[in-house]
Design an enzyme around this catalytic site. Structure first.
Site, PDB file in Angstrom:
ATOM      1  N   HIS A   8      51.369  40.063  46.074  1.00 17.32           N
ATOM      2  CA  HIS A   8      50.652  39.153  46.968  1.00 17.32           C
ATOM      3  C   HIS A   8      51.660  38.216  47.633  1.00 17.32           C
ATOM      4  O   HIS A   8      52.793  38.063  47.152  1.00 17.32           O
ATOM      5  CB  HIS A   8      49.609  38.348  46.187  1.00 17.32           C
ATOM      6  CG  HIS A   8      48.416  39.158  45.811  1.00 17.32           C
ATOM      7  ND1 HIS A   8      47.699  38.936  44.662  1.00 17.32           N
ATOM      8  CD2 HIS A   8      47.805  40.204  46.424  1.00 17.32           C
ATOM      9  CE1 HIS A   8      46.692  39.793  44.594  1.00 17.32           C
ATOM     10  NE2 HIS A   8      46.754  40.579  45.644  1.00 17.32           N
ATOM     11  N   GLY A  55      48.777  45.747  52.078  1.00 16.75           N
ATOM     12  CA  GLY A  55      47.627  45.824  51.170  1.00 16.75           C
ATOM     13  C   GLY A  55      46.283  45.689  51.868  1.00 16.75           C
ATOM     14  O   GLY A  55      45.418  46.569  51.738  1.00 16.75           O
ATOM     15  N   ASP A  60      46.923  49.336  49.413  1.00 13.76           N
ATOM     16  CA  ASP A  60      46.462  49.439  48.022  1.00 13.76           C
ATOM     17  C   ASP A  60      45.717  50.753  47.817  1.00 13.76           C
ATOM     18  O   ASP A  60      45.870  51.419  46.786  1.00 13.76           O
ATOM     19  CB  ASP A  60      45.527  48.270  47.661  1.00 13.76           C
ATOM     20  CG  ASP A  60      46.215  46.916  47.721  1.00 13.76           C
ATOM     21  OD1 ASP A  60      47.445  46.862  47.559  1.00 13.76           O
ATOM     22  OD2 ASP A  60      45.503  45.917  47.917  1.00 13.76           O
ATOM     23  N   ASP A  80      48.658  37.243  42.546  1.00 10.82           N
ATOM     24  CA  ASP A  80      48.510  35.785  42.603  1.00 10.82           C
ATOM     25  C   ASP A  80      47.090  35.469  42.145  1.00 10.82           C
ATOM     26  O   ASP A  80      46.150  35.570  42.922  1.00 10.82           O
ATOM     27  CB  ASP A  80      48.744  35.284  44.025  1.00 10.82           C
ATOM     28  CG  ASP A  80      48.520  33.791  44.168  1.00 10.82           C
ATOM     29  OD1 ASP A  80      48.295  33.101  43.141  1.00 10.82           O
ATOM     30  OD2 ASP A  80      48.540  33.303  45.315  1.00 10.82           O
ATOM     31  N   HIS A  87      40.783  41.252  50.203  1.00 17.66           N
ATOM     32  CA  HIS A  87      40.619  42.665  49.834  1.00 17.66           C
ATOM     33  C   HIS A  87      40.522  42.826  48.313  1.00 17.66           C
ATOM     34  O   HIS A  87      40.960  43.834  47.757  1.00 17.66           O
ATOM     35  CB  HIS A  87      41.750  43.506  50.431  1.00 17.66           C
ATOM     36  CG  HIS A  87      43.120  43.138  49.962  1.00 17.66           C
ATOM     37  ND1 HIS A  87      43.693  41.919  50.200  1.00 17.66           N
ATOM     38  CD2 HIS A  87      44.029  43.840  49.258  1.00 17.66           C
ATOM     39  CE1 HIS A  87      44.890  41.885  49.658  1.00 17.66           C
ATOM     40  NE2 HIS A  87      45.121  43.033  49.078  1.00 17.66           N
ATOM     41  N   ASP A  90      39.518  46.168  46.736  1.00 13.82           N
ATOM     42  CA  ASP A  90      40.572  47.191  46.731  1.00 13.82           C
ATOM     43  C   ASP A  90      41.530  46.972  45.567  1.00 13.82           C
ATOM     44  O   ASP A  90      41.986  47.926  44.930  1.00 13.82           O
ATOM     45  CB  ASP A  90      41.364  47.165  48.043  1.00 13.82           C
ATOM     46  CG  ASP A  90      40.522  47.502  49.251  1.00 13.82           C
ATOM     47  OD1 ASP A  90      39.490  48.184  49.076  1.00 13.82           O
ATOM     48  OD2 ASP A  90      40.885  47.081  50.362  1.00 13.82           O
ATOM     49  N   ARG A  96      41.529  49.516  38.234  1.00 15.02           N
ATOM     50  CA  ARG A  96      40.636  50.426  37.513  1.00 15.02           C
ATOM     51  C   ARG A  96      41.233  51.838  37.473  1.00 15.02           C
ATOM     52  O   ARG A  96      41.210  52.507  36.437  1.00 15.02           O
ATOM     53  CB  ARG A  96      39.254  50.441  38.169  1.00 15.02           C
ATOM     54  CG  ARG A  96      38.240  51.290  37.447  1.00 15.02           C
ATOM     55  CD  ARG A  96      36.818  51.165  37.988  1.00 15.02           C
ATOM     56  NE  ARG A  96      36.706  51.170  39.431  1.00 15.02           N
ATOM     57  CZ  ARG A  96      36.490  50.075  40.191  1.00 15.02           C
ATOM     58  NH1 ARG A  96      36.354  48.893  39.635  1.00 15.02           N
ATOM     59  NH2 ARG A  96      36.395  50.163  41.490  1.00 15.02           N
TER      60      ARG A  96
END
Length: 133
Positions: A8, A55, A60, A80, A87, A90, A96
């Site tokens: 980030h 991202g 991502d 962060d 997002h 995402d 996950r």
């Protein structure tokens, strides 16, 4: 091994410092990164990095697609946690996918260091069996 580098905005300096410190180890692997993070690391370390979109523009998800195809072995994602990200879905999907496909994931410098030291020792060689390399 295929390694993704993501950070980030407020963590980009940290991941550049990290990549500088572990440049010799990272150089032995195939590196991927989201757009701006990859550019910063390339400019400051000279490492060869395949850059995806930024991202928020889908980077991502591009890395997530590699995870889903079992083509990503490690994800170093300096998040962060104190700043809301537009997002966020995402980001959560990427995390996950790491869990679903047993891809080692570091979300901070401390855990990233443990993973990279494990790479140096060969502790993650089981990924070569899983990914068929």
């Amino acid at each position: 091994m295929n390694i993704a580098l993501i950070a980030h905005d407020k963590k980009k300096n940290d991941i550049v410092r990290f990549a500088t410190a572990y440049k010799n180890t990272l150089a032995m692997h195939q590196l991927y990164a989201t757009g701006t993070t990859g550019l910063r690391i390339q400019e400051e370390t000279g490492l060869d990095i395949h850059r995806f979109q930024s991202g928020p523009m889908g980077g991502d998800q591009q890395i997530g697609a590699m995870i889903a195809q079992n083509k990503m072995d490690v994800v170093l994602f300096f998040r962060d946690p104190l700043t809301a990200q537009p997002h966020e879905p995402d980001i959560n999907a990427l995390i996950r996918l790491c869990d679903v496909y047993a891809v080692p994931l570091a979300t901070n410098m401390g855990t990233a260091e443990v993973i990279v030291m494990g790479l140096e020792r060969g502790d993650l060689s089981w990924r070569e069996i899983v990914s068929g390399e």
